[in-house]
Design an enzyme around this catalytic site. Structure first.
Site, PDB file in Angstrom:
ATOM      1  N   ILE A  45      10.038 -55.968   7.509  1.00 22.71           N
ATOM      2  CA  ILE A  45       8.948 -54.944   7.175  1.00 22.71           C
ATOM      3  C   ILE A  45       8.946 -54.928   5.627  1.00 22.71           C
ATOM      4  O   ILE A  45      10.026 -54.683   5.002  1.00 22.71           O
ATOM      5  CB  ILE A  45       9.412 -53.545   7.828  1.00 22.71           C
ATOM      6  CG1 ILE A  45       9.596 -53.364   9.227  1.00 22.71           C
ATOM      7  CG2 ILE A  45       8.370 -52.399   7.208  1.00 22.71           C
ATOM      8  CD1 ILE A  45       9.942 -52.437   9.885  1.00 22.71           C
ATOM      9  N   GLU A  52       7.059 -49.909 -10.735  1.00 22.41           N
ATOM     10  CA  GLU A  52       7.082 -48.567 -10.578  1.00 22.41           C
ATOM     11  C   GLU A  52       7.259 -48.115 -12.120  1.00 22.41           C
ATOM     12  O   GLU A  52       8.028 -48.642 -12.725  1.00 22.41           O
ATOM     13  CB  GLU A  52       8.633 -48.019  -9.781  1.00 22.41           C
ATOM     14  CG  GLU A  52       8.363 -48.319  -8.315  1.00 22.41           C
ATOM     15  CD  GLU A  52       7.438 -47.178  -7.723  1.00 22.41           C
ATOM     16  OE1 GLU A  52       7.101 -46.212  -8.378  1.00 22.41           O
ATOM     17  OE2 GLU A  52       7.215 -47.254  -6.473  1.00 22.41           O
ATOM     18  N   ALA A  53       6.671 -46.890 -12.236  1.00 24.98           N
ATOM     19  CA  ALA A  53       6.754 -46.147 -13.513  1.00 24.98           C
ATOM     20  C   ALA A  53       7.733 -44.796 -13.115  1.00 24.98           C
ATOM     21  O   ALA A  53       7.363 -44.340 -12.153  1.00 24.98           O
ATOM     22  CB  ALA A  53       5.607 -45.833 -14.247  1.00 24.98           C
ATOM     23  N   LYS A  81       9.395 -46.575 -21.326  1.00 26.00           N
ATOM     24  CA  LYS A  81       8.085 -45.787 -20.940  1.00 26.00           C
ATOM     25  C   LYS A  81       8.347 -44.452 -21.904  1.00 26.00           C
ATOM     26  O   LYS A  81       9.176 -43.883 -21.874  1.00 26.00           O
ATOM     27  CB  LYS A  81       7.790 -45.405 -19.610  1.00 26.00           C
ATOM     28  CG  LYS A  81       6.708 -44.511 -19.218  1.00 26.00           C
ATOM     29  CD  LYS A  81       6.495 -44.346 -18.106  1.00 26.00           C
ATOM     30  CE  LYS A  81       5.462 -43.107 -17.835  1.00 26.00           C
ATOM     31  NZ  LYS A  81       5.582 -42.783 -16.487  1.00 26.00           N
ATOM     32  N   LEU A 336       8.614 -41.692   1.127  1.00 26.55           N
ATOM     33  CA  LEU A 336       7.139 -41.458   1.617  1.00 26.55           C
ATOM     34  C   LEU A 336       7.313 -40.784   3.033  1.00 26.55           C
ATOM     35  O   LEU A 336       6.251 -40.416   3.495  1.00 26.55           O
ATOM     36  CB  LEU A 336       6.656 -43.020   1.620  1.00 26.55           C
ATOM     37  CG  LEU A 336       6.597 -43.702   0.237  1.00 26.55           C
ATOM     38  CD1 LEU A 336       5.771 -44.829   0.462  1.00 26.55           C
ATOM     39  CD2 LEU A 336       5.450 -42.819  -0.649  1.00 26.55           C
ATOM     40  N   ILE A 349       9.313 -41.828  -7.464  1.00 24.45           N
ATOM     41  CA  ILE A 349      10.781 -41.889  -7.512  1.00 24.45           C
ATOM     42  C   ILE A 349      11.156 -40.661  -7.912  1.00 24.45           C
ATOM     43  O   ILE A 349      12.518 -40.376  -7.363  1.00 24.45           O
ATOM     44  CB  ILE A 349      11.184 -43.229  -8.461  1.00 24.45           C
ATOM     45  CG1 ILE A 349      10.751 -44.420  -7.943  1.00 24.45           C
ATOM     46  CG2 ILE A 349      12.754 -43.027  -8.820  1.00 24.45           C
ATOM     47  CD1 ILE A 349      11.459 -45.657  -8.474  1.00 24.45           C
ATOM     48  N   PHE A 439       7.384 -30.066 -14.327  1.00 19.22           N
ATOM     49  CA  PHE A 439       6.680 -30.282 -15.360  1.00 19.22           C
ATOM     50  C   PHE A 439       6.788 -29.080 -16.286  1.00 19.22           C
ATOM     51  O   PHE A 439       6.358 -28.149 -15.650  1.00 19.22           O
ATOM     52  CB  PHE A 439       5.228 -30.752 -15.301  1.00 19.22           C
ATOM     53  CG  PHE A 439       5.170 -32.345 -14.575  1.00 19.22           C
ATOM     54  CD1 PHE A 439       5.428 -33.283 -15.501  1.00 19.22           C
ATOM     55  CD2 PHE A 439       4.826 -32.419 -13.256  1.00 19.22           C
ATOM     56  CE1 PHE A 439       5.286 -34.511 -14.955  1.00 19.22           C
ATOM     57  CE2 PHE A 439       4.777 -33.701 -12.552  1.00 19.22           C
ATOM     58  CZ  PHE A 439       4.982 -34.716 -13.479  1.00 19.22           C
TER      59      PHE A 439
END
Lengths: 514, 513
Positions: A45, A52-53, A81, A336, A349, A439
């Protein structure tokens, strides 16, 4: 009190980023002599993970595991990043940054952006980005880690990473296996429940093995092998707010500058991500299948690459939303399996990490107290919903009316919690962070201003402060930030000095394909 | 698009109705921030109307407020006859003869990402835990009557000392009055006899004083106390009654001569129909009996109070009547209620001044202009509702979690049904001793843990993560924490010596109260 009621075996269903992050964290926190941790995965699978960020809390997760940042980056082809660059979201031709880190400093207890707003009204054209250290470093392609000395602007640097998610999973696998996690390779044939209690008892493997456990973590991805297929948790569909339901992804050769930011470019029926790694670029087009065909989406993606594609583009399907319950009886869904939101703000993540942190804070014993399970579900629900609101803002606050997709987004009705935030900000730039919200004000500010939700007025308290003195102060701040950032090494130089990865050895295969 | 805001919309005049602690704290804040002369601030108070302020006890956040104004702390302590406060001492709450501290700073320290609370519960289950107070600098220092300000030395437990004050609220108001007046706040003495509302909008336009003087304003701050002269009597904001959860409805207050304990604490002693406060100041001691009039007569309450003083009473006991609860709207139209006009809860956790402070800081964060957008008013009301309800639930915990069954009052409290949020918090605690703080909630994990353990709640188990540490290592590390704290406290000066050296107030002419 201790001893008999303790959980003695945990089974993680599925590898991938979610499975191995969970395995690594549990192996760090639990006593290997009394708790057996197993992870089941099948090489057949594929993984959904592409490039990925991440966002800055990943640093906390790695620190919790005791991972050395340089070693980690060199092993996962990682890069830094400092921001996300949003292209064409507000209108075609427009660009803004959502950086990690604060804008300016508050003055006399009044928020910085209120002064910025007043000066803007008086004709000062400075961009708010000029007052944010990581934003300026991103613009100039520079990199530094934060320093503790609060007197230098570099104390306000904040960063996250781009990395190859499959390499990260492999890195964590080595970590977890060294701490006693046992990996079982093979396909799952069935999940056995206790006839009376409905608790998960064991996993039946296709080759006939049975893996028993007291506690199960479902990291099986979208399908939710245990949480949904067996325990029927249910799914709350958010596609009326987040209409994208397909993605086409690929990798291409790196070209040009190695940017210390993720780029998200709005397209006619969705948006394209661009994640620069040390050895290549990961990219994909997230789109809404009502408005564009697979062929058109694929053609758009291939027409917008930095370099030649390295693999055939592949497609993914999903529905934006969350599992109605994340934890049922003795099974908790992480990754997920718990829900899906497009990675517009690199939250995938982070949602895994949030699931793990709360699981550790509420780690059960065999009594599986419903009060604690309810608390977990409440905390995770609020985590998902607040992130959802932030993502929806990007679609809603736009001037674009050039395609039916954007027309739809611009005119949609948004969640009431978001509408209130927009109303408060639009009036006089006011922001209030909700309970446990990921946030912070600076994040909302970046996107509000970036997408032109301009406050009609500013906080009246600003008028009690001498604006000329503020103007001078801001001018000095801007100059100091720019000068400091200009002395920094470029992103590429920084990586080469501290954490260069070996060039990938194996020929690229389609191992990452779903 | 980038239009400058219209300066014509700024408030021209703010009228604060009522002096006292709430009025002058608000006035001082306005004086500090609205100093460009555009907004005129006037406070109206009447010398005829007494203020409720007695000895007041605070929580550490008051230091942020004072710092925001730029006050010098030693000067402030001297001028308000203040003493220092590290904890609240609760006596006879769990059962008669039992006592515990609710300290301001954390217990022990977290290890390997697991809370100290969990380790303590595990050690307790092993039968080897020392009293919780022995793992808290604040509790131990309180017990030994010691005080000092925190030092900057990262590994020392003395670096985490958080403290507040006990002070004379009347002197504090006077102190802030001179601060505010020096910064342009006007003060008018007089009784209010009339209020004019706008016929269309219902906004308050002006108030009229007994001498005929009329004061117009764009914004009115109602600091008129319990009665809510504007918010209730004019705007009919409504009141949510919480007396089924907080049944005390009267208090008798009396100052007495100093004597007895010199601990840096406020003391709350449970009594048959309520509880008694003891607030030590430099020059005297404030006392009061908060009680439920359904369960005891005023005379009997006065006898109980006077029989339990550390020194000679300095005045006749003064009676206060109240209903616990909150104003349904804290801000309506152009009136904001701050202080007792916004709601009342007995000062069991010294939260009264803090609620004033939170009102002021939320008002500053949502400071209006003359357009008064409803979306901002709604936000203010939501923030304040949250604040009041979370404090309420914490107070209700003290009454409900008790073993006392020696009087009808305590029988009622022990068996009453509590608000859902609190019920859930107790249930979660009882499972594994865990506490989750809602983001903006005033009282933190330490506070909840101190009171939950202090009041005798039992967790059925502890966080399984606390079992990962080897038992021998756990014993050793816990013992190390305990001795480090014990040794550190031994180096602290005595509370009243500290005051004498740093911030001794002038003696007062004792002409009655």
């Amino acid at each position: 009190m201790s001893g008999s009621d303790r959980i003695k075996s945990v089974v993680i269903v599925g590898g991938g980023t979610a499975g191995w992050m969970t395995a690594a964290a549990l192996s760090r926190a639990l006593d290997r002599n009394t708790v057996r941790i197993s992870l089941i995965e099948s090489d057949e699978i594929g993984r959904v993970g592409v490039g990925e960020a991440t966002i800055p809390p990943i640093c906390t997760f790695n620190a919790m595991l005791g991972i050395d940042e340089n070693d980690f980056l060199s092993k996962v082809q990682g890069s830094y990043k400092l921001a996300i660059e949003f292209v064409d979201w507000t209108r075609l031709g427009h660009t803004y940054l959502h950086p990690f880190g604060d804008f300016g400093v508050d003055i006399e207890g009044v928020k910085f952006h209120q002064f910025w707003r007043k000066l803007r009204g008086l004709g000062d054209a400075s961009s708010i980005e000029e007052y944010c250290v990581p934003a300026m470093a991103a613009r100039l392609g520079r990199m530094a880690r934060p320093v503790p000395d609060p007197r230098t602007p570099l104390s306000s640097m904040r960063h996250a990473f781009h990395f190859d998610a499959a390499l990260y999973a492999r890195y964590l696998r080595a970590y977890a296996e060294a701490r006693g996690v046992v990996r079982h390779e093979g396909r799952i044939a069935d999940v056995a429940l206790d006839g009376e209690s409905g608790f998960v008892r064991s996993i039946a493997m296709a080759d006939g093995r049975t893996i028993d456990g007291e506690f199960f973590v479902d990291c099986s991805g979208f399908r939710g092998l245990v949480i949904e297929q067996k325990l029927k948790a249910g799914f709350e569909d958010w596609s009326r707010w987040l209409p994208c339901d397909r993605a086409v992804a690929t990798q291409c050769e790196a070209g040009g500058e190695l940017t210390p930011f993720t780029r998200a470019t709005a397209r006619e029926a969705g948006w394209q991500w661009r994640i620069p790694l040390q050895h290549r670029i990961g990219t994909g087009y997230v789109f809404c299948s009502t408005f564009i065909s697979d062929e058109e989406a694929r053609a758009t993606l291939l027409a917008n690459l930095d370099g030649p594609p390295l693999v055939e583009p592949w497609f993914l399907s999903f529905t934006g939303g969350r599992r109605s319950k994340f934890w049922i009886r003795n099974c908790v869904a992480i990754g997920l399996a718990g829900g899906f939101m497009e990675p517009l703000e690199s939250t995938s993540i982070h949602l895994i990490q949030a699931g793990i942190t709360r699981l550790l804070a509420l780690f059960p014993d065999r009594g599986f107290d419903p009060v604690e399970i309810d608390e977990y579900n409440r905390l995770m629900t609020s985590q998902y919903e607040r992130i959802r609101d932030f993502l929806v803002l990007h679609y809603k606050a736009t001037e674009r009316n050039d395609t039916p997709f954007w027309e739809r987004n611009r005119t949609m009705e948004v969640p009431e919690t978001l509408q209130r935030k927009i109303d408060l900000f639009r009036r006089a730039g006011r922001m209030f962070r909700y309970e446990d919200e990921l946030f912070a004000d600076a994040n909302w500010l970046a996107v509000f201003i970036g997408q032109n939700v301009m406050p009609e007025t500013y906080d009246p308290l600003v008028d009690a402060i001498d604006i000329e003195a503020v103007r001078d102060k801001l001018q000095r701040m801007k100059t100091l930030i720019r000068r400091t950032v200009e002395t920094l090494p470029t992103h590429r130089q920084f990586l080469q000095t501290h954490c260069a990865a070996a060039p990938p050895s194996a020929p690229r295969t389609s191992a990452y394909r779903a | 698009m980038s239009m400058a805001p219209d300066p014509g919309k700024r408030l021209r005049r703010i009228v604060i109705v009522g002096g006292g602690t709430a009025g002058w704290m608000t006035a001082a804040t306005f004086g500090r921030f609205l100093h460009d002369g555009v907004t005129k601030v006037t406070l109206v108070e009447s010398d005829e109307i007494g203020t409720v302020g007695v000895g007041e006890s605070t929580i550490p956040q008051i230091r942020l407020f004072n710092r925001m104004l730029g006050l010098d702390e030693n000067d402030f302590v001297r001028k308000t006859q203040a003493t220092f406060k590290l904890a609240i001492e609760f006596i006879d709450w769990r059962r008669i003869g039992h006592a515990y501290y609710h300290p301001f700073g954390p217990y022990g320290l977290d290890m390997d990402g697991v809370s100290f609370h969990a380790y303590w519960l595990r050690l307790k289950a092993m039968g080897e835990a020392a009293d919780l107070a022995d793992y808290s600098v604040q509790s131990l220092a309180s017990h030994k009557s010691r005080f000092m300000r925190p030092i900057e030395q990262r590994n020392s437990p003395l670096s985490s000392i958080a403290y507040a004050f006990q002070f004379d609220a009347g002197l504090y108001a006077r102190y802030l009055r001179s601060f505010a007046e020096a910064r342009g706040v006007g003060r008018i003495e007089g009784k209010i006899t009339g209020v004019d509302l706008n016929g269309t909008t219902g906004f308050v336009e002006s108030i009229t004083l007994a001498d005929g003087q009329r004061l117009e304003g764009d914004l009115f701050i109602d600091c008129s106390g319990f009665r809510g002269l504007l918010i209730e009597q004019q705007l009919k904001a409504g009141y949510e009654d919480w007396s089924h959860w907080l049944p005390c409805n009267r208090a008798l207050a009396v100052p007495c001569e100093s004597g007895g304990s010199r601990k840096p604490v406020t003391r709350a002693t449970a009594r048959p129909a309520g509880w008694q406060w003891r607030i030590p100041l430099q020059h005297r001691c404030g006392n009061g009996y908060v009680y439920s009039s359904d369960h005891i007569s005023d005379d009997e309450a006065a006898r109980t109070l006077l029989a339990n003083l550390d020194g000679k009473p300095l005045a006749e006991p003064r009676l206060l009547k109240f209903t616990t609860g909150r104003r349904k709207k804290f801000w309506d139209k152009n009136v904001v209620a701050i202080g007792l006009s916004s709601g009342f809860m007995e000062p069991l956790e010294s939260q009264s001044i803090h609620l004033i402070q939170v009102s002021i800081s939320n008002l500053m964060a949502l400071f209006p202009d003359r357009t008064f957008p409803q979306v901002e008013i709604d936000r203010y009301n939501a923030l304040m509702t949250f604040e009041f309800e979370k404090v309420r639930d914490f107070l209700v915990l003290h009454y409900n979690a008790t073993e006392r069954n020696d009087s009808p009052f305590w029988d009622y409290c022990r068996t009453m049904s509590v608000p859902d949020y609190l019920a859930n918090k107790i249930e979660i605690f009882e499972a594994h001793g865990r506490i989750f703080r809602d983001n903006l909630e005033l009282f933190n994990d330490t506070s909840w843990f101190a009171v939950m353990i202090g009041q005798g709640l039992e967790a059925r188990g502890h966080d399984p993560m606390a079992d990962v540490m080897d038992a021998g290592e756990l014993r050793q590390r816990m013992e190390h924490i305990r001795t480090t704290i014990g040794n550190a406290v031994e180096t602290m000066p005595e509370h009243w010596d500290f005051i004498a050296r740093n911030c001794k107030a002038d003696p007062v002419a004792m002409a009655g109260a």
